[in-house]
Motif scaffolding. Sequence first.
Motif, PDB file in Angstrom:
ATOM      1  N   ARG A 108      -3.205 -53.909 -30.170  1.00 34.04           N
ATOM      2  CA  ARG A 108      -2.061 -54.569 -30.173  1.00 34.04           C
ATOM      3  C   ARG A 108      -1.969 -55.523 -29.426  1.00 34.04           C
ATOM      4  N   VAL A 109      -1.766 -56.715 -29.832  1.00 36.86           N
ATOM      5  CA  VAL A 109      -1.061 -57.761 -28.946  1.00 36.86           C
ATOM      6  C   VAL A 109       0.384 -57.793 -28.946  1.00 36.86           C
ATOM      7  N   GLY A 111       3.378 -58.412 -27.802  1.00 35.32           N
ATOM      8  CA  GLY A 111       4.591 -59.412 -27.087  1.00 35.32           C
ATOM      9  C   GLY A 111       5.946 -59.234 -27.804  1.00 35.32           C
ATOM     10  N   GLY A 112       6.867 -59.680 -27.156  1.00 39.14           N
ATOM     11  CA  GLY A 112       8.316 -59.373 -27.514  1.00 39.14           C
ATOM     12  C   GLY A 112       8.704 -60.737 -28.454  1.00 39.14           C
ATOM     13  N   ASP A 113       7.861 -61.857 -28.499  1.00 37.72           N
ATOM     14  CA  ASP A 113       8.178 -63.090 -29.560  1.00 37.72           C
ATOM     15  C   ASP A 113       6.749 -63.672 -29.717  1.00 37.72           C
ATOM     16  N   PRO A 114       6.725 -64.760 -30.484  1.00 33.98           N
ATOM     17  CA  PRO A 114       5.584 -65.325 -31.060  1.00 33.98           C
ATOM     18  C   PRO A 114       4.904 -66.080 -29.722  1.00 33.98           C
ATOM     19  N   ALA A 115       5.719 -66.565 -28.944  1.00 33.76           N
ATOM     20  CA  ALA A 115       5.075 -67.306 -27.878  1.00 33.76           C
ATOM     21  C   ALA A 115       4.222 -66.318 -26.871  1.00 33.76           C
ATOM     22  N   SER A 116       5.022 -65.258 -26.780  1.00 31.81           N
ATOM     23  CA  SER A 116       3.816 -64.268 -25.730  1.00 31.81           C
ATOM     24  C   SER A 116       2.810 -63.647 -26.377  1.00 31.81           C
ATOM     25  N   ASN A 117       2.884 -63.455 -27.842  1.00 35.12           N
ATOM     26  CA  ASN A 117       1.712 -62.989 -28.884  1.00 35.12           C
ATOM     27  C   ASN A 117       0.655 -63.935 -28.656  1.00 35.12           C
ATOM     28  N   ALA A 118       1.018 -65.319 -28.896  1.00 36.16           N
ATOM     29  CA  ALA A 118      -0.027 -66.595 -28.848  1.00 36.16           C
ATOM     30  C   ALA A 118      -0.704 -66.554 -27.622  1.00 36.16           C
ATOM     31  N   ALA A 119       0.121 -66.372 -26.331  1.00 37.50           N
ATOM     32  CA  ALA A 119      -0.343 -66.386 -25.140  1.00 37.50           C
ATOM     33  C   ALA A 119      -1.514 -65.436 -24.979  1.00 37.50           C
ATOM     34  N   GLY A 120      -0.962 -63.986 -25.219  1.00 41.89           N
ATOM     35  CA  GLY A 120      -1.871 -63.103 -25.110  1.00 41.89           C
ATOM     36  C   GLY A 120      -3.203 -63.222 -26.197  1.00 41.89           C
ATOM     37  N   VAL A 121      -3.200 -63.819 -27.274  1.00 41.96           N
ATOM     38  CA  VAL A 121      -4.285 -64.082 -28.071  1.00 41.96           C
ATOM     39  C   VAL A 121      -5.247 -65.104 -27.536  1.00 41.96           C
ATOM     40  N   ALA A 122      -4.482 -66.041 -27.145  1.00 39.39           N
ATOM     41  CA  ALA A 122      -5.503 -67.284 -26.458  1.00 39.39           C
ATOM     42  C   ALA A 122      -6.257 -66.800 -25.389  1.00 39.39           C
ATOM     43  N   GLY A 412       2.347 -57.921 -32.392  1.00 32.39           N
ATOM     44  CA  GLY A 412       3.680 -57.576 -32.261  1.00 32.39           C
ATOM     45  C   GLY A 412       4.178 -56.505 -31.589  1.00 32.39           C
ATOM     46  N   ASP A 413       5.310 -56.123 -31.026  1.00 30.84           N
ATOM     47  CA  ASP A 413       5.573 -54.965 -30.277  1.00 30.84           C
ATOM     48  C   ASP A 413       5.995 -53.924 -31.183  1.00 30.84           C
ATOM     49  N   GLN A 414       6.419 -52.622 -30.790  1.00 30.72           N
ATOM     50  CA  GLN A 414       6.591 -51.555 -31.536  1.00 30.72           C
ATOM     51  C   GLN A 414       8.020 -51.900 -32.483  1.00 30.72           C
ATOM     52  N   ASP A 415       8.956 -52.835 -32.068  1.00 33.74           N
ATOM     53  CA  ASP A 415       9.870 -53.071 -33.027  1.00 33.74           C
ATOM     54  C   ASP A 415       9.431 -53.779 -34.293  1.00 33.74           C
ATOM     55  N   THR A 416       8.301 -54.152 -34.225  1.00 36.56           N
ATOM     56  CA  THR A 416       7.535 -55.123 -35.248  1.00 36.56           C
ATOM     57  C   THR A 416       6.602 -54.398 -36.133  1.00 36.56           C
ATOM     58  N   ILE A 417       5.681 -53.681 -35.594  1.00 40.82           N
ATOM     59  CA  ILE A 417       4.918 -52.467 -36.177  1.00 40.82           C
ATOM     60  C   ILE A 417       4.793 -51.462 -35.359  1.00 40.82           C
ATOM     61  N   ASP A 418       5.574 -50.516 -35.744  1.00 41.25           N
ATOM     62  CA  ASP A 418       5.647 -49.179 -34.926  1.00 41.25           C
ATOM     63  C   ASP A 418       4.135 -48.274 -34.771  1.00 41.25           C
ATOM     64  N   VAL A 419       4.006 -47.251 -33.962  1.00 41.61           N
ATOM     65  CA  VAL A 419       3.145 -46.505 -33.551  1.00 41.61           C
ATOM     66  C   VAL A 419       2.673 -45.734 -34.775  1.00 41.61           C
TER      67      VAL A 419
END
Length: 439
Positions: A108-109, A111-122, A412-419
């Motif tokens: 899982r990447v 992040g709580g928002d797309p900016a954090s997710n994009a940074a983690g993926v990069a 996304g975080d667990q509010d986006t796709i839960d465990v």
Amino acid sequence: MARRSQPINADVPVPGGGQSPARVPPEHDRRQLPGAIKVVAALVLIAVVFIVAAIVGGGSNDGNSIPSAAPGGEQTAKRPEATTPEPVETEAPEEIGFPGFATNNTTRVGGGDPASNAAGVALAVFPSQTPEQRPDAVALVDEADWQSAVAASVLMAEPIRAPLLISNADEVPDATEEAIQSLDPAGSGPAHGAQTFAIGEAAAPSGLQTTRIHGAGPEAAATIAKLRDKLLGGPPDHVIVAPAAKPAFAMPAAAWAARSGDPVLYADAESLPKPTEEALRRHPEVPVYVLGPSSAISSQVVRRIAAIDKRVRRVSGEDPVTNSVALARYSDAGFGWNVNDPGHGFVVARSDSPLDAVAAAPLSASGTWGPLLLTDSADTLPAALREYLLDVKPGYTTDPTRAFYNHVWLIGDQDTIDVTQQAEIDELAELAKIGGGER
């Protein structure tokens, strides 16, 4: 095509064999990754141990790990002070990231928002421990303009390979700025030394050489397509036309553009925007693939495209989930993922977050190279996605070490796709024994 009720047998010897080269130690003048990026880095590093054991043929530097620090060197952007993240009060399993962060077959990447997710993926794709692991450039997209952001995914394709980061018109988000400092892009040769591509109104850090792409929506997409022709030195193999008003149907185009270098243009439900028409007329012999059902792009618009370019096909599903599966399965003259068997990477994102598709696009052009699939719920795996993952579930009869394996990134975080949904995806990706053959 017929759907299987059991996983595919995959007892095929791995060609070549051999071991991965030893990791190059980081330079002595290393920068500590700031705040949120350091948290993502530590978590992905934990997961790498499990991914390496499960993935066949991924062996590139650009998709398997995230560093805990970036190497030194000149840096034109202001360097924030290293910070220690606040401890998170959770139950013990969550403190080490399992199963919420990673399982045997998922990472899982979160992040709580797309900016954090994009940074983690990069940083997952470009660990940046050595100069060779850094991208030459990054692409900054405006969080208020998903259309141009999806179109900019083509800049992740060869030879530019610019990961996408999220910005806005007013300022560069902290996660994005921290990621740029860690990635430390050296400048792209084909782009005359550009370190950043700034799309539309997206703010870019000062002190970096920036190529600005003006406009928004279909206009920016057409401009990006023209820039792509210039940077790659010729026309594309194919063109994607995606729905301008239905982002969930357009999301899978981001992953394919990053993987293939095919540009993304836009059509309205009942009309063809002028910038799109002009872009199509530049290459009237290049095959065009319309993504999405007739409710998103009408047959009338397809006929209008056919009047410009006769080689036009539609790839579609009736809803965003089935539409993403359709492109994952599709194959025609080199277009489409043609993923109808095991041994692949996949990316899963929420259908209501088009910027997460943009953030995840580099994962489809590196590492385990796989299509973007969509889920429409935080806690329930859609039936169409479950059936597809079951159809490509890997299996073996005698020797699991000679099988193919699937791996799934979740965005996304667990509010986006839960465990709970993550655990079901993990089970569907798990290698299964078929029949009663001896081990």
